[in-house]
Design a protein around this motif. Structure first.
Motif, PDB file in Angstrom:
ATOM      1  N   GLU A   5     -28.644   9.168  18.400  1.00 57.18           N
ATOM      2  CA  GLU A   5     -28.991  10.037  17.280  1.00 57.18           C
ATOM      3  C   GLU A   5     -29.140   9.225  16.001  1.00 57.18           C
ATOM      4  OE1 GLU A   5     -25.631  10.295  18.339  1.00 57.18           O
ATOM      5  OE2 GLU A   5     -25.808  11.852  19.810  1.00 57.18           O
ATOM      6  N   SER A   6     -29.883   9.774  15.096  1.00 56.61           N
ATOM      7  CA  SER A   6     -30.035   9.169  13.784  1.00 56.61           C
ATOM      8  C   SER A   6     -29.254  10.027  12.787  1.00 56.61           C
ATOM      9  CB  SER A   6     -31.513   9.106  13.407  1.00 56.61           C
ATOM     10  OG  SER A   6     -31.664   8.545  12.138  1.00 56.61           O
ATOM     11  N   TRP A   7     -28.006   9.679  12.562  1.00 59.73           N
ATOM     12  CA  TRP A   7     -27.126  10.434  11.672  1.00 59.73           C
ATOM     13  C   TRP A   7     -27.322   9.976  10.240  1.00 59.73           C
ATOM     14  CZ3 TRP A   7     -24.377  14.509  13.350  1.00 59.73           C
ATOM     15  CH2 TRP A   7     -24.176  14.626  14.723  1.00 59.73           C
ATOM     16  N   ARG A   8     -27.226  10.904   9.295  1.00 59.18           N
ATOM     17  CA  ARG A   8     -27.282  10.549   7.876  1.00 59.18           C
ATOM     18  C   ARG A   8     -26.229  11.352   7.123  1.00 59.18           C
ATOM     19  NH1 ARG A   8     -31.810  13.829   8.802  1.00 59.18           N
ATOM     20  NH2 ARG A   8     -32.001  15.546   7.339  1.00 59.18           N
ATOM     21  N   LYS A   9     -25.690  10.735   6.078  1.00 61.04           N
ATOM     22  CA  LYS A   9     -24.653  11.391   5.282  1.00 61.04           C
ATOM     23  C   LYS A   9     -25.278  12.313   4.254  1.00 61.04           C
ATOM     24  CE  LYS A   9     -20.941   8.114   5.679  1.00 61.04           C
ATOM     25  NZ  LYS A   9     -20.056   7.181   5.032  1.00 61.04           N
ATOM     26  N   SER A  10     -24.494  13.255   3.827  1.00 61.09           N
ATOM     27  CA  SER A  10     -24.891  14.164   2.759  1.00 61.09           C
ATOM     28  C   SER A  10     -25.246  13.373   1.507  1.00 61.09           C
ATOM     29  CB  SER A  10     -23.733  15.119   2.445  1.00 61.09           C
ATOM     30  OG  SER A  10     -23.963  15.777   1.226  1.00 61.09           O
ATOM     31  N   SER A  11     -26.242  13.831   0.780  1.00 63.63           N
ATOM     32  CA  SER A  11     -26.621  13.159  -0.469  1.00 63.63           C
ATOM     33  C   SER A  11     -25.519  13.295  -1.526  1.00 63.63           C
ATOM     34  CB  SER A  11     -27.934  13.729  -0.997  1.00 63.63           C
ATOM     35  OG  SER A  11     -27.811  15.119  -1.239  1.00 63.63           O
ATOM     36  N   TYR A  12     -24.561  14.186  -1.319  1.00 64.91           N
ATOM     37  CA  TYR A  12     -23.452  14.360  -2.247  1.00 64.91           C
ATOM     38  C   TYR A  12     -22.252  13.488  -1.893  1.00 64.91           C
ATOM     39  CZ  TYR A  12     -25.919  18.251  -4.310  1.00 64.91           C
ATOM     40  OH  TYR A  12     -26.847  19.011  -4.954  1.00 64.91           O
ATOM     41  N   SER A  13     -22.332  12.726  -0.808  1.00 72.04           N
ATOM     42  CA  SER A  13     -21.235  11.857  -0.405  1.00 72.04           C
ATOM     43  C   SER A  13     -21.182  10.637  -1.305  1.00 72.04           C
ATOM     44  CB  SER A  13     -21.424  11.386   1.044  1.00 72.04           C
ATOM     45  OG  SER A  13     -21.387  12.484   1.914  1.00 72.04           O
ATOM     46  N   GLY A  14     -19.991  10.266  -1.709  1.00 71.36           N
ATOM     47  CA  GLY A  14     -19.826   9.090  -2.546  1.00 71.36           C
ATOM     48  C   GLY A  14     -19.850   7.820  -1.717  1.00 71.36           C
ATOM     49  N   ALA A  15     -20.050   6.692  -2.366  1.00 71.01           N
ATOM     50  CA  ALA A  15     -20.116   5.395  -1.682  1.00 71.01           C
ATOM     51  C   ALA A  15     -18.769   4.977  -1.110  1.00 71.01           C
ATOM     52  CB  ALA A  15     -20.619   4.326  -2.652  1.00 71.01           C
ATOM     53  N   GLU A  16     -17.672   5.499  -1.660  1.00 76.59           N
ATOM     54  CA  GLU A  16     -16.345   5.107  -1.194  1.00 76.59           C
ATOM     55  C   GLU A  16     -15.892   5.865   0.051  1.00 76.59           C
ATOM     56  OE1 GLU A  16     -16.094   8.434  -3.955  1.00 76.59           O
ATOM     57  OE2 GLU A  16     -16.890   6.461  -4.291  1.00 76.59           O
ATOM     58  N   GLY A  17     -16.718   6.734   0.568  1.00 80.31           N
ATOM     59  CA  GLY A  17     -16.362   7.481   1.778  1.00 80.31           C
ATOM     60  C   GLY A  17     -15.525   8.692   1.446  1.00 80.31           C
ATOM     61  N   GLY A  18     -14.602   9.028   2.320  1.00 79.56           N
ATOM     62  CA  GLY A  18     -13.746  10.176   2.065  1.00 79.56           C
ATOM     63  C   GLY A  18     -14.215  11.411   2.789  1.00 79.56           C
ATOM     64  N   GLU A  19     -14.484  12.446   2.063  1.00 83.77           N
ATOM     65  CA  GLU A  19     -14.797  13.749   2.631  1.00 83.77           C
ATOM     66  C   GLU A  19     -16.303  13.919   2.831  1.00 83.77           C
ATOM     67  OE1 GLU A  19     -12.230  16.608   2.033  1.00 83.77           O
ATOM     68  OE2 GLU A  19     -10.679  15.140   1.662  1.00 83.77           O
ATOM     69  N   CYS A  20     -16.822  13.366   3.890  1.00 82.55           N
ATOM     70  CA  CYS A  20     -18.263  13.375   4.136  1.00 82.55           C
ATOM     71  C   CYS A  20     -18.606  14.092   5.439  1.00 82.55           C
ATOM     72  CB  CYS A  20     -18.799  11.958   4.240  1.00 82.55           C
ATOM     73  SG  CYS A  20     -18.464  10.938   2.807  1.00 82.55           S
ATOM     74  N   ILE A  21     -19.758  14.706   5.426  1.00 82.37           N
ATOM     75  CA  ILE A  21     -20.313  15.183   6.680  1.00 82.37           C
ATOM     76  C   ILE A  21     -21.590  14.402   6.936  1.00 82.37           C
ATOM     77  CG2 ILE A  21     -19.357  17.502   6.466  1.00 82.37           C
ATOM     78  CD1 ILE A  21     -22.287  18.410   5.840  1.00 82.37           C
ATOM     79  N   GLU A  22     -21.976  14.350   8.192  1.00 81.41           N
ATOM     80  CA  GLU A  22     -23.227  13.716   8.575  1.00 81.41           C
ATOM     81  C   GLU A  22     -24.029  14.731   9.372  1.00 81.41           C
ATOM     82  OE1 GLU A  22     -22.011   9.091   9.136  1.00 81.41           O
ATOM     83  OE2 GLU A  22     -21.510  10.432  10.786  1.00 81.41           O
ATOM     84  N   ILE A  23     -25.358  14.633   9.280  1.00 80.86           N
ATOM     85  CA  ILE A  23     -26.210  15.511  10.064  1.00 80.86           C
ATOM     86  C   ILE A  23     -27.231  14.680  10.824  1.00 80.86           C
ATOM     87  CG2 ILE A  23     -25.921  17.438   8.456  1.00 80.86           C
ATOM     88  CD1 ILE A  23     -28.863  16.948   7.608  1.00 80.86           C
ATOM     89  N   ALA A  24     -27.710  15.249  11.911  1.00 81.45           N
ATOM     90  CA  ALA A  24     -28.792  14.661  12.695  1.00 81.45           C
ATOM     91  C   ALA A  24     -29.631  15.823  13.214  1.00 81.45           C
ATOM     92  CB  ALA A  24     -28.239  13.845  13.855  1.00 81.45           C
ATOM     93  N   GLU A  25     -30.922  15.587  13.336  1.00 80.28           N
ATOM     94  CA  GLU A  25     -31.824  16.602  13.870  1.00 80.28           C
ATOM     95  C   GLU A  25     -32.338  16.133  15.223  1.00 80.28           C
ATOM     96  OE1 GLU A  25     -34.578  18.327  10.905  1.00 80.28           O
ATOM     97  OE2 GLU A  25     -33.564  16.972   9.517  1.00 80.28           O
ATOM     98  N   ALA A  26     -32.194  16.990  16.233  1.00 81.02           N
ATOM     99  CA  ALA A  26     -32.658  16.655  17.583  1.00 81.02           C
ATOM    100  C   ALA A  26     -32.764  17.924  18.409  1.00 81.02           C
ATOM    101  CB  ALA A  26     -31.683  15.686  18.251  1.00 81.02           C
ATOM    102  N   ASP A  27     -33.710  17.939  19.299  1.00 83.26           N
ATOM    103  CA  ASP A  27     -33.875  19.039  20.252  1.00 83.26           C
ATOM    104  C   ASP A  27     -33.977  20.405  19.563  1.00 83.26           C
ATOM    105  OD1 ASP A  27     -33.600  17.111  22.286  1.00 83.26           O
ATOM    106  OD2 ASP A  27     -31.434  17.343  22.270  1.00 83.26           O
TER     107      ASP A  27
END
Length: 60
Positions: A5-27
Motif C-alpha cells: 500500500e501507499s500510505w500517507r499521513k494527514s496533512s495536519y500531522s506534525g513533523a515530530e510524529g505523535g498523534e497521526c493517522i495514515e490513509i491509503a486508497e485501494a480496491d
C-alpha cells in the motif's frame, strides 16, 4: 489490502510524529490506520462514506 500500500499521513500531522493517522486508497476503499501502530487494526471505508466524513469534518 496487501503490504504494498501507499500510505500517507494527514496533512495536519506534525513533523515530530505523535498523534497521526495514515490513509491509503485501494480496491475502491479508503483505509485508515494509526501511524504509531501500523501493523495493527486498519479501518476501511467506501469512497462515498469517506467523502461524506471529510465534508462533515471540514464543516466542524
Amino acid at each position: 489490502m496487501n503490504n504494498g500500500e501507499s500510505w500517507r499521513k494527514s496533512s495536519y500531522s506534525g513533523a515530530e510524529g505523535g498523534e497521526c493517522i495514515e490513509i491509503a486508497e485501494a480496491d475502491g476503499a479508503v483505509w485508515v490506520r494509526d501511524s504509531k501502530r501500523p501493523a495493527e487494526a486498519k479501518l476501511s471505508f467506501g469512497s462515498e462514506a469517506w467523502d461524506g466524513f471529510i465534508r462533515m469534518a471540514a464543516q466542524g
